[in-house]
Design an enzyme around this catalytic site. Structure first.
Site, PDB file in Angstrom:
ATOM      1  N   ASN A   1      28.720   3.917   3.820  1.00 58.93           N
ATOM      2  CA  ASN A   1      27.954   2.671   3.890  1.00 58.93           C
ATOM      3  C   ASN A   1      26.501   3.004   4.234  1.00 58.93           C
ATOM      4  O   ASN A   1      26.213   3.432   5.350  1.00 58.93           O
ATOM      5  CB  ASN A   1      28.579   1.771   4.959  1.00 58.93           C
ATOM      6  CG  ASN A   1      27.887   0.425   5.084  1.00 58.93           C
ATOM      7  OD1 ASN A   1      26.798   0.223   4.552  1.00 58.93           O
ATOM      8  ND2 ASN A   1      28.519  -0.479   5.796  1.00 58.93           N
TER       9      ASN A   1
ATOM     10  N   CYS B   1      22.652  -5.061   5.904  1.00 54.97           N
ATOM     11  CA  CYS B   1      23.280  -4.644   4.645  1.00 54.97           C
ATOM     12  C   CYS B   1      23.041  -5.641   3.515  1.00 54.97           C
ATOM     13  O   CYS B   1      23.316  -5.333   2.348  1.00 54.97           O
ATOM     14  CB  CYS B   1      24.772  -4.411   4.842  1.00 54.97           C
ATOM     15  SG  CYS B   1      25.128  -3.224   6.140  1.00 54.97           S
TER      16      CYS B   1
ATOM     17  N   HIS C   1      28.144  -4.699  -2.066  1.00 49.58           N
ATOM     18  CA  HIS C   1      27.771  -3.797  -0.965  1.00 49.58           C
ATOM     19  C   HIS C   1      28.890  -2.778  -0.757  1.00 49.58           C
ATOM     20  O   HIS C   1      30.075  -3.105  -0.814  1.00 49.58           O
ATOM     21  CB  HIS C   1      27.557  -4.619   0.307  1.00 49.58           C
ATOM     22  CG  HIS C   1      27.338  -3.784   1.511  1.00 49.58           C
ATOM     23  ND1 HIS C   1      26.436  -2.744   1.533  1.00 49.58           N
ATOM     24  CD2 HIS C   1      27.904  -3.817   2.753  1.00 49.58           C
ATOM     25  CE1 HIS C   1      26.454  -2.179   2.723  1.00 49.58           C
ATOM     26  NE2 HIS C   1      27.342  -2.805   3.479  1.00 49.58           N
TER      27      HIS C   1
HETATM   28  O1  UT7 Z   1      28.130  -3.243   6.121  1.00 50.68           O
HETATM   29  C1  UT7 Z   1      29.062  -4.087   6.710  1.00 50.68           C
HETATM   30  C2  UT7 Z   1      29.572  -3.329   7.858  1.00 50.68           C
HETATM   31  N1  UT7 Z   1      30.870  -2.968   8.032  1.00 50.68           N
HETATM   32  C3  UT7 Z   1      31.979  -3.224   7.307  1.00 50.68           C
HETATM   33  O2  UT7 Z   1      31.999  -3.840   6.301  1.00 50.68           O
HETATM   34  C4  UT7 Z   1      33.257  -2.704   7.898  1.00 50.68           C
HETATM   35  C5  UT7 Z   1      34.375  -3.683   7.783  1.00 50.68           C
HETATM   36  N2  UT7 Z   1      35.594  -3.205   8.414  1.00 50.68           N
HETATM   37  C6  UT7 Z   1      36.269  -2.129   8.002  1.00 50.68           C
HETATM   38  O3  UT7 Z   1      35.875  -1.489   7.051  1.00 50.68           O
HETATM   39  C7  UT7 Z   1      37.557  -1.773   8.711  1.00 50.68           C
HETATM   40  O4  UT7 Z   1      37.908  -2.816   9.589  1.00 50.68           O
HETATM   41  C8  UT7 Z   1      37.458  -0.438   9.476  1.00 50.68           C
HETATM   42  C9  UT7 Z   1      37.356   0.711   8.498  1.00 50.68           C
HETATM   43  C10 UT7 Z   1      36.241  -0.431  10.384  1.00 50.68           C
HETATM   44  C11 UT7 Z   1      38.696  -0.235  10.339  1.00 50.68           C
HETATM   45  O5  UT7 Z   1      39.861  -0.310   9.543  1.00 50.68           O
HETATM   46  P1  UT7 Z   1      41.119  -1.136  10.068  1.00 50.68           P
HETATM   47  O6  UT7 Z   1      42.172  -0.972   9.057  1.00 50.68           O
HETATM   48  O7  UT7 Z   1      40.616  -2.520  10.360  1.00 50.68           O
HETATM   49  O8  UT7 Z   1      41.519  -0.337  11.372  1.00 50.68           O
HETATM   50  P2  UT7 Z   1      41.540  -0.794  12.900  1.00 50.68           P
HETATM   51  O9  UT7 Z   1      40.161  -1.091  13.405  1.00 50.68           O
HETATM   52  O10 UT7 Z   1      42.552  -1.862  13.056  1.00 50.68           O
HETATM   53  O11 UT7 Z   1      42.038   0.520  13.599  1.00 50.68           O
HETATM   54  C12 UT7 Z   1      43.369   0.968  13.441  1.00 50.68           C
HETATM   55  C13 UT7 Z   1      43.598   2.235  14.265  1.00 50.68           C
HETATM   56  C14 UT7 Z   1      43.299   2.083  15.737  1.00 50.68           C
HETATM   57  O12 UT7 Z   1      44.316   2.780  16.432  1.00 50.68           O
HETATM   58  P3  UT7 Z   1      45.578   1.988  17.058  1.00 50.68           P
HETATM   59  O13 UT7 Z   1      45.014   1.013  18.036  1.00 50.68           O
HETATM   60  O14 UT7 Z   1      46.258   1.316  15.892  1.00 50.68           O
HETATM   61  O15 UT7 Z   1      46.396   3.076  17.680  1.00 50.68           O
HETATM   62  C15 UT7 Z   1      41.992   2.834  15.901  1.00 50.68           C
HETATM   63  O16 UT7 Z   1      41.830   3.357  17.188  1.00 50.68           O
HETATM   64  O17 UT7 Z   1      42.790   3.320  13.784  1.00 50.68           O
HETATM   65  C16 UT7 Z   1      42.137   3.950  14.896  1.00 50.68           C
HETATM   66  N3  UT7 Z   1      40.867   4.484  14.420  1.00 50.68           N
HETATM   67  C17 UT7 Z   1      40.711   5.727  13.942  1.00 50.68           C
HETATM   68  N4  UT7 Z   1      41.553   6.752  13.791  1.00 50.68           N
HETATM   69  C18 UT7 Z   1      41.076   7.896  13.244  1.00 50.68           C
HETATM   70  C19 UT7 Z   1      39.684   3.819  14.340  1.00 50.68           C
HETATM   71  N5  UT7 Z   1      38.753   4.639  13.803  1.00 50.68           N
HETATM   72  C20 UT7 Z   1      39.361   5.817  13.547  1.00 50.68           C
HETATM   73  C21 UT7 Z   1      38.917   7.044  12.984  1.00 50.68           C
HETATM   74  N6  UT7 Z   1      39.806   8.047  12.849  1.00 50.68           N
HETATM   75  N7  UT7 Z   1      37.656   7.223  12.557  1.00 50.68           N
END
Ligand code: UT7
Length: 321
Positions: free
Chosen positions: A278, A115, A248
């Site tokens: 992204n 990225c 980004h």
């Molecule tokens: O190009 C660079 C690459 N990537 C990035 O920059 C991404 C950087 N990170 C992020 O954008 C965020 O960390 C994410 C969008 C990936 C995740 O957001 P978060 O607020 O950090 O959520 P989390 O990973 O802590 O997940 C929270 C909950 C989990 O459930 P529990 O354990 O709280 O019950 C996940 O299982 O959300 C759940 N979850 C989803 N639910 C519905 C994870 N993905 C999904 C989904 N739909 N697609």
């Protein structure tokens, strides 16, 4: 003194937008509410199976070349930033060169910084131009990231999209890229990766994108703020003299947190993540082209663009338009 000036921009997105609800309808275990709330993403574009990165790159490139008012034959350097090349080899850049009909011996190569690829590619092209060795570079970010996604992993597959953006960068007496900075810290490799390869005719390891989202999030906000400050200082500008920030496009919360750390209002930040998701190396040139074409970026404006991705690798450039 020779400067490297952006002479034209172009971009291309394949097909119609695929909304969050469309993903739900396709059986992905997610919801529009979750994706929009956590990431700001509403839709992304996904290339058909037979569409390759070089095809997206070609479409973006012809638009950039037209905007620059030059001909494909005027290009003497092509750099394509991509992590989703058409083939292991030859490079997507040489495939693009052939599509543009300019197999004339100019240099063409791919650059892999995920990225951060576009920031790396632009900075690399700048060095070629400012050395006097090349006059007009085509710098492209092109991705079919949908090919590297595990569509059973809703924590990652909803985040990414496909597309391409391009700029023509040419030698000029007027500025120009005013400053740039590139960094990497390979100790973070496992946090964001596609840890597979093709060996002896078979895929070995895991061919899908894997990510510790929260670790990426925290690291990204810190280094995107730091590197924006770094290029502003290198260019002799205070941050409030910068007209636009193009970070980004991974998550609106990362973009907002970066803007906040820099004391920049969101009015000065170009954000396309809602529409594109992204698109990795394509995300910055896609956002840049949109803001040039809708008139937000005007001649004379000073713009910081910055990327962060797997490795980690990150970088930024301060550009006067
Ligand atoms: O190009 C660079 C690459 N990537 C990035 O920059 C991404 C950087 N990170 C992020 O954008 C965020 O960390 C994410 C969008 C990936 C995740 O957001 P978060 O607020 O950090 O959520 P989390 O990973 O802590 O997940 C929270 C909950 C989990 O459930 P529990 O354990 O709280 O019950 C996940 O299982 O959300 C759940 N979850 C989803 N639910 C519905 C994870 N993905 C999904 C989904 N739909 N697609």
């Amino acid at each position: 003194m020779i400067f490297a000036r952006v002479a034209g921009t172009g971009s291309f997105l394949p097909g119609d937008p695929v909304t969050n609800d469309d993903l739900v309808a396709r059986g992905i275990d997610t919801s529009d509410e979750w994706i929009a709330e956590r990431t700001g993403i509403r839709a992304r574009h996904l290339a058909e199976p037979d569409v390759t990165a070089s095809q997206l790159a070609y479409e973006a490139s012809i638009r950039a070349i037209e905007a620059a008012g030059c001909q494909p034959s005027d290009i003497d350097l092509i750099i394509v930033a991509t992590s989703t090349p058409d083939y292991i080899f030859p490079s997507t850049a040489t495939l693009l060169q052939a599509k543009l009909g300019i197999g004339n011996g100019g240099a063409a190569f791919d650059l892999q910084a995920v990225c951060a690829g576009f920031a790396y590619a632009l900075t690399t092209a700048e060095k070629f131009i400012c050395s006097g060795s090349h006059k007009r570079a085509l710098v492209v970010g092109a991705e079919v990231f949908s090919r590297s996604l595990d569509w059973k992993d809703s924590g990652t597959c909803v985040l990414f999209g496909d597309g391409a953006g391009a700029v023509v960068l040419e030698a000029s007496e007027a500025p120009g890229i005013l400053a740039s900075a590139l960094h990497a810290d390979g100790s973070h490799n496992p946090i964001l990766c596609v840890p597979g390869q093709v060996s002896r005719g078979a895929v070995t390891g895991d061919p899908f994108l894997r990510m510790d989202g929260q670790a990426v999030f925290k690291f990204a906000v810190k280094v995107l703020a730091d590197v924006a400050r770094e290029v502003a200082a290198l260019g002799g500008l205070a941050l409030d003299e910068v007209d636009w920030l193009i970070p980004h496009q991974a998550n609106i919360r990362i973009i907002q947190a970066t803007g906040k750390r820099l004391g920049l209002s969101m009015d000065k930040v170009i954000a396309t993540v809602a529409m594109h998701g992204n698109t990795s190396a394509a995300s910055i040139p896609l956002a840049l082209d949109l803001a040039v074409r809708d008139g937000r970026i005007q001649p004379g404006h000073k713009v910081i663009l910055e990327g962060i991705g797997g490795g980690f690798a990150w970088g930024a450039a301060l550009i006067q338009f």
